[in-house]
Design a protein around this motif. Structure first.
Motif, mmCIF file in Angstrom:
data_model
loop_
_atom_site.group_PDB
_atom_site.id
_atom_site.type_symbol
_atom_site.label_atom_id
_atom_site.label_comp_id
_atom_site.label_asym_id
_atom_site.label_seq_id
_atom_site.Cartn_x
_atom_site.Cartn_y
_atom_site.Cartn_z
ATOM 1 N N GLN A 124 -30.842 -5.105 24.347
ATOM 2 C CA GLN A 124 -30.169 -6.069 23.481
ATOM 3 C C GLN A 124 -30.909 -6.251 22.165
ATOM 4 O O GLN A 124 -30.293 -6.377 21.101
ATOM 5 N N LEU A 125 -32.224 -6.227 22.204
ATOM 6 C CA LEU A 125 -33.008 -6.318 20.969
ATOM 7 C C LEU A 125 -32.775 -5.107 20.080
ATOM 8 O O LEU A 125 -32.766 -5.208 18.855
ATOM 9 N N ARG A 126 -32.575 -3.959 20.708
ATOM 10 C CA ARG A 126 -32.410 -2.734 19.943
ATOM 11 C C ARG A 126 -31.014 -2.599 19.351
ATOM 12 O O ARG A 126 -30.851 -2.196 18.205
ATOM 13 N N TYR A 127 -29.980 -2.949 20.145
ATOM 14 C CA TYR A 127 -28.605 -2.717 19.697
ATOM 15 C C TYR A 127 -27.868 -3.993 19.303
ATOM 16 O O TYR A 127 -26.837 -3.939 18.623
ATOM 17 N N GLY A 128 -28.321 -5.138 19.755
ATOM 18 C CA GLY A 128 -27.758 -6.392 19.308
ATOM 19 C C GLY A 128 -26.348 -6.700 19.732
ATOM 20 O O GLY A 128 -25.598 -7.327 18.983
ATOM 21 N N ARG A 131 -23.187 -5.465 25.384
ATOM 22 C CA ARG A 131 -23.121 -4.259 26.212
ATOM 23 C C ARG A 131 -24.176 -3.249 25.783
ATOM 24 O O ARG A 131 -23.983 -2.036 25.876
ATOM 25 N N ALA A 132 -25.293 -3.768 25.310
ATOM 26 C CA ALA A 132 -26.348 -2.916 24.771
ATOM 27 C C ALA A 132 -26.891 -1.944 25.824
ATOM 28 O O ALA A 132 -27.170 -0.780 25.521
ATOM 29 N N ARG A 133 -27.041 -2.424 27.047
ATOM 30 C CA ARG A 133 -27.587 -1.554 28.094
ATOM 31 C C ARG A 133 -26.652 -0.390 28.384
ATOM 32 O O ARG A 133 -27.099 0.750 28.558
ATOM 33 N N ASP A 134 -25.365 -0.652 28.448
ATOM 34 C CA ASP A 134 -24.390 0.422 28.659
ATOM 35 C C ASP A 134 -24.435 1.421 27.507
ATOM 36 O O ASP A 134 -24.351 2.640 27.717
ATOM 37 N N LEU A 135 -24.560 0.914 26.291
ATOM 38 C CA LEU A 135 -24.640 1.784 25.123
ATOM 39 C C LEU A 135 -25.885 2.673 25.197
ATOM 40 O O LEU A 135 -25.822 3.872 24.896
#
Length: 233
Positions: A124-128, A131-135
């Motif tokens: 989440q910190l990286r993609y914001g 669904r950051a983990r799925d990405l």
């Protein structure tokens, strides 16, 4: 393909039929790491090439793999299994980003507890986004598929390179099954159920394919030194 998870596989194994990405999924503490390590031994023995086993150092030291009683692979085979320790998904990304630079591709790359390297918070910190983990999973799987395809194109008739992942699930299927179906050709799931056979309890192993409606049953004796394979048509 399935026989490569079990002990006693001959070095004259049939041609490898899954030169791509494979998933082994099952509940916690059901023996996935041991099956992966037996797979690594069999691939190293039959191919004569090295195998890379990627895992967390802490998890491997706390729960080391066990081989079947009486299985004693030669020292030369064990020396061809290269253990690579990583701590997060960035370690997986760095390894496969440089995969095409290798002079000698392994017969297999195995990643134990694949999704365990994907922290919800760090993703989440990286993609914001929610669904950051799925990405992150999708991006790493795409990178892995590209790397393995490149290796197999380079190897040609010399041999094959495949990627084997393991994942933990709490129900009947892994949480990210909808993602895996897009990137993975063969999925093996270990069902959290036991059947009685000759007074020995054995967990059921079911093989499913994303592209074919086929099922198989794998039974593993926990106290017996021999692995038993049964196919259900």
């Amino acid at each position: 393909m399935a026989e490569r998870f079990f002990s006693g596989t001959s070095t004259a194994a049939p041609p490898f039929d899954d030169a791509g990405i494979i998933l082994l999924s099952g509940p916690p503490c059901c023996g996935k790491t041991s099956l992966l390590f037996q797979f690594a031994i069999n691939r190293a023995a039959e191919s004569g090439r090295h195998v890379v086993f990627i895992c967390s150092k802490g998890r491997l030291e706390n729960s080391p793999p066990f081989l079947s009683q009486g299985v004693e692979p030669s020292l030369s085979v064990l020396q061809r299994i290269q253990i690579k320790y990583i701590e997060d998904d960035e370690g997986i990304r760095k390894y496969f980003a440089a995969f095409h630079l290798l002079d000698d591709f392994p017969a297999a790359v195995i990643v134990d507890d694949f999704t365990g390297f994907f922290s919800e918070r760090s993703c989440q910190l990286r993609y914001g986004n929610t669904r950051a983990r799925d990405l992150a999973l999708v991006r790493i799987l795409a990178l892995c598929q590209n790397a393995i395809s490149h290796a197999n194109a380079k190897l040609g008739t010399i041999g094959s390179c495949n990627l084997l992942l393991s994942d933990v699930h709490q129900g009947d299927n892994p949480r990210s099954l909808f993602i895996y179906k897009r990137w993975i050709g063969s999925i093996y799931t270990i069902q959290d159920a036991f059947v009685e056979s000759t007074q020995v309890k054995m967990p059921k192993y079911t093989r499913t394919f994303s592209s074919k409606c086929q099922f198989a049953l794998f039974e593993i004796h926990r106290t017996f030194p021999i692995f038993v394979f049964m196919a259900i048509k």
